[in-house]
Design a protein around this motif. Structure first.
Motif, PDB file in Angstrom:
ATOM      1  N   SER A  56      22.292  48.887  32.131  1.00  0.00           N
ATOM      2  CA  SER A  56      23.725  48.860  32.401  1.00  0.00           C
ATOM      3  C   SER A  56      23.900  48.253  30.510  1.00  0.00           C
ATOM      4  O   SER A  56      25.325  48.144  30.007  1.00  0.00           O
ATOM      5  N   ILE A  57      22.937  47.196  29.755  1.00  0.00           N
ATOM      6  CA  ILE A  57      23.080  46.795  28.248  1.00  0.00           C
ATOM      7  C   ILE A  57      22.787  48.358  27.587  1.00  0.00           C
ATOM      8  O   ILE A  57      23.666  47.996  27.135  1.00  0.00           O
ATOM      9  N   CYS A  58      21.962  48.493  27.017  1.00  0.00           N
ATOM     10  CA  CYS A  58      21.017  50.047  26.678  1.00  0.00           C
ATOM     11  C   CYS A  58      21.950  51.228  27.034  1.00  0.00           C
ATOM     12  O   CYS A  58      22.080  51.688  25.933  1.00  0.00           O
ATOM     13  N   ASP A  59      23.010  51.217  28.059  1.00  0.00           N
ATOM     14  CA  ASP A  59      23.383  52.318  28.489  1.00  0.00           C
ATOM     15  C   ASP A  59      21.997  53.112  28.791  1.00  0.00           C
ATOM     16  O   ASP A  59      22.338  54.987  28.051  1.00  0.00           O
ATOM     17  N   ARG A  60      21.266  53.669  28.791  1.00  0.00           N
ATOM     18  CA  ARG A  60      20.763  54.717  28.406  1.00  0.00           C
ATOM     19  C   ARG A  60      18.996  54.667  30.464  1.00  0.00           C
ATOM     20  O   ARG A  60      18.822  53.281  30.563  1.00  0.00           O
ATOM     21  N   CYS A  61      18.400  55.703  30.613  1.00  0.00           N
ATOM     22  CA  CYS A  61      18.025  56.002  31.454  1.00  0.00           C
ATOM     23  C   CYS A  61      16.415  55.779  30.940  1.00  0.00           C
ATOM     24  O   CYS A  61      16.403  56.207  29.548  1.00  0.00           O
ATOM     25  N   VAL A  62      15.656  55.083  31.600  1.00  0.00           N
ATOM     26  CA  VAL A  62      14.573  54.381  30.799  1.00  0.00           C
ATOM     27  C   VAL A  62      13.651  54.904  32.020  1.00  0.00           C
ATOM     28  O   VAL A  62      13.467  54.168  33.620  1.00  0.00           O
ATOM     29  N   ALA A  63      11.768  55.397  31.375  1.00  0.00           N
ATOM     30  CA  ALA A  63      11.253  55.701  32.586  1.00  0.00           C
ATOM     31  C   ALA A  63      10.782  54.055  33.053  1.00  0.00           C
ATOM     32  O   ALA A  63      10.276  53.374  32.346  1.00  0.00           O
ATOM     33  N   ARG A  64       9.471  54.140  33.812  1.00  0.00           N
ATOM     34  CA  ARG A  64       9.089  53.054  34.948  1.00  0.00           C
ATOM     35  C   ARG A  64       9.433  52.064  34.181  1.00  0.00           C
ATOM     36  O   ARG A  64       8.999  51.248  33.799  1.00  0.00           O
ATOM     37  N   PHE A  65      10.889  51.721  34.480  1.00  0.00           N
ATOM     38  CA  PHE A  65      11.290  50.543  33.987  1.00  0.00           C
ATOM     39  C   PHE A  65      11.536  49.209  34.090  1.00  0.00           C
ATOM     40  O   PHE A  65      11.262  49.204  35.473  1.00  0.00           O
ATOM     41  N   ASP A  66      10.564  48.296  33.584  1.00  0.00           N
ATOM     42  CA  ASP A  66      10.663  46.831  34.371  1.00  0.00           C
ATOM     43  C   ASP A  66      11.111  46.360  33.889  1.00  0.00           C
ATOM     44  O   ASP A  66      12.124  45.282  35.135  1.00  0.00           O
ATOM     45  N   HIS A  67      11.908  45.418  33.132  1.00  0.00           N
ATOM     46  CA  HIS A  67      13.399  44.916  32.497  1.00  0.00           C
ATOM     47  C   HIS A  67      13.626  44.427  31.143  1.00  0.00           C
ATOM     48  O   HIS A  67      12.660  45.874  30.381  1.00  0.00           O
ATOM     49  N   HIS A  68      14.901  44.467  30.760  1.00  0.00           N
ATOM     50  CA  HIS A  68      15.678  44.548  29.822  1.00  0.00           C
ATOM     51  C   HIS A  68      15.310  43.341  29.209  1.00  0.00           C
ATOM     52  O   HIS A  68      15.698  41.910  29.560  1.00  0.00           O
ATOM     53  N   CYS A  69      14.770  43.267  27.782  1.00  0.00           N
ATOM     54  CA  CYS A  69      13.825  41.830  27.140  1.00  0.00           C
ATOM     55  C   CYS A  69      15.174  41.849  26.037  1.00  0.00           C
ATOM     56  O   CYS A  69      15.750  43.049  25.042  1.00  0.00           O
ATOM     57  N   GLY A  70      15.587  40.174  26.347  1.00  0.00           N
ATOM     58  CA  GLY A  70      16.981  39.719  25.416  1.00  0.00           C
ATOM     59  C   GLY A  70      16.038  39.968  23.636  1.00  0.00           C
ATOM     60  O   GLY A  70      16.472  40.155  22.126  1.00  0.00           O
ATOM     61  N   TRP A  71      15.151  39.178  24.117  1.00  0.00           N
ATOM     62  CA  TRP A  71      14.395  38.492  23.126  1.00  0.00           C
ATOM     63  C   TRP A  71      13.925  39.725  22.435  1.00  0.00           C
ATOM     64  O   TRP A  71      13.866  40.360  21.135  1.00  0.00           O
ATOM     65  N   MET A  72      13.225  40.783  22.067  1.00  0.00           N
ATOM     66  CA  MET A  72      13.827  42.755  21.462  1.00  0.00           C
ATOM     67  C   MET A  72      14.771  42.852  21.534  1.00  0.00           C
ATOM     68  O   MET A  72      14.365  44.359  20.959  1.00  0.00           O
ATOM     69  N   ASN A  73      16.042  42.463  22.477  1.00  0.00           N
ATOM     70  CA  ASN A  73      17.212  43.980  22.374  1.00  0.00           C
ATOM     71  C   ASN A  73      16.071  45.033  22.819  1.00  0.00           C
ATOM     72  O   ASN A  73      16.590  45.777  22.009  1.00  0.00           O
ATOM     73  N   ASN A  74      15.679  44.988  23.820  1.00  0.00           N
ATOM     74  CA  ASN A  74      15.260  46.063  23.935  1.00  0.00           C
ATOM     75  C   ASN A  74      14.660  46.408  25.373  1.00  0.00           C
ATOM     76  O   ASN A  74      14.630  45.495  25.578  1.00  0.00           O
ATOM     77  N   CYS A  75      14.685  47.571  26.055  1.00  0.00           N
ATOM     78  CA  CYS A  75      13.916  47.620  27.094  1.00  0.00           C
ATOM     79  C   CYS A  75      12.299  47.716  27.228  1.00  0.00           C
ATOM     80  O   CYS A  75      11.815  48.329  26.004  1.00  0.00           O
TER      81      CYS A  75
END
Length: 392
Positions: free
Chosen positions: A177-196
């Motif tokens: 919901s933060i990046c607004d995209r579907c991610v394969a083998r999703f683990d978590h959204h990392c705020g430190w990396m500003n990336n999934c």
């Protein structure tokens, strides 16, 4: 002496706050004051702050605070990335200012001036790789390949469509919901990396965690050797034993040596304590994710399995209760049965034990295969983009 005690108290309070903030939700701290501190730091303090702002400055100011919260927590932003770079650069700056004057020293050679810079540069490189790499974005062009790569297990993943992207969701994927995209083998959204963290960049994330743990370990050991070298070069132990008559034993010398170090090199000691605390937290975080990688599981799937097993457990309890109720009703209408021995009743198997819930992870294909899948993701292999031949 008062300054030393202030530094010790400062270090203990810092340790308590960091551990409570990062680890307070762990089961081991459930019901303790660390869990309460974690709740206060993560949500309680913010709720009190919102109430205060609303009561003093009105609803417009509280809405402005909520808008800032939305930008910081619910949309992609570089705040934590900048914060990470600030922490790393300031820590290295203080290390250079406080310790490089003693390098080379009794235990450290001058090469550590350059290896430390190289180690920090590698850490930043891994940070950039994790932050700006594609985590495995799913779109209409590659969704069919991901559907073939990750079949549904029909337990925690079943065939469904993403309501936002309007494409079929492959198993193990999630719409961030933060990046607004579907991610394969999703683990978590990392705020430190500003990336999934997903299928394509888990390897960089794991390398980042491991390297930064080693970086903290390197810094802690190096500072310890600098302090040990100063003790040797200034002959502190000799002076304490010969001129001050202190007993030449660990218990006799330790308090005096610690007092001398805190008075002379308090900045170095604070940096070493900070690096040791961060290193321990990184080691725990890396160990947790390493276990997930070895079993081919993600953080997202861990929560899904917990929800599924909790639901199954409640279902089994309901079935056992219904069976017990039916047995009691039928027992009332039938003839009186002989009483069961207390010993036999004690060892009799519980109805709930008959339906034990087992986590059946179909994606776990063995230690070696799981590690290879993280290091060499499926989507980066030639077979991923090769069209599948239809049987004739």
């Amino acid at each position: 002496m008062a300054v030393q005690w202030v530094l010790v108290c400062h270090g203990l309070v810092t340790l308590l706050v960091v551990v409570s903030f990062l680890c307070g939700q762990w089961p081991i701290f459930q019901g303790t004051f660390i869990e309460r501190i974690h709740f206060f730091l993560t949500s309680g303090a913010y709720d009190y702050f919102l109430r205060f702002v609303g009561a003093v400055f009105g609803s417009k100011c509280s809405n402005a605070v909520l808008s800032v919260e939305y930008y910081c927590c619910d949309r992609p932003n570089p705040i934590l990335q900048i914060f990470y770079l600030g922490i790393l650069s300031m820590t290295y700056y203080f290390i250079v200012k406080s310790s490089f004057a003693y390098i080379p020293g009794y235990y450290l050679s001058g090469i550590h001036r350059y290896t430390s810079l190289l180690a920090v540069a590698v850490g930043i490189l891994l940070f950039l790789l994790t932050s700006f790499s594609d985590p495995g974005t799913i779109n209409s062009a590659n969704v069919s390949q991901y559907l073939s790569a990750y079949p549904y297990d029909n337990i925690i993943y079943a065939e469904k469509e993403c309501s936002t992207c309007k494409i079929q969701k492959p198993a193990r994927s999630k719409h961030c919901s933060i990046c607004d995209r579907c991610v394969a083998r999703f683990d978590h959204h990392c705020g430190w990396m500003n990336n999934c963290i997903g299928e394509r960049n888990t390897r960089y994330f794991m390398a980042f965690l491991l390297w930064h743990f080693l970086l903290c370990l390197y810094g802690t050991v190096a500072i310890g050797l600098v302090l040990a070298g100063r003790l040797k070069e200034l002959r502190v132990v000799y002076i304490l034993t010969v001129y001050y008559g202190i007993e030449n034993s660990f218990l006799g010398l330790a308090p005096h040596v610690a007092q001398w170090l805190l008075g002379s090199y308090n900045t170095l000691i604070l940096i070493a304590v900070f690096l040791a605390i961060v290193g321990m937290l990184l080691a725990g975080f890396f160990g947790y994710h390493a276990k997930l990688c070895l079993t081919n599981t993600t953080t997202n799937e861990t929560f899904k399995w917990q929800e599924y097993m909790s639901w199954q457990r409640k279902l089994n309890e309901a079935k056992a209760s219904a069976a017990a109720l039916r047995a009691s009703i039928s027992g009332m209408s039938s003839d009186r049965k002989p009483l069961l021995s207390k010993w036999r009743a004690f060892f009799q198997r519980s109805p709930l034990q008959d339906g034990q819930i087992v986590q059946n992870n179909v994606y776990d294909k063995g230690f070696v295969h799981n590690v290879v899948e993280v290091i060499y993701p499926l989507s980066s292999r030639p077979s991923f983009t090769r069209p599948k031949l239809k049987p004739t």
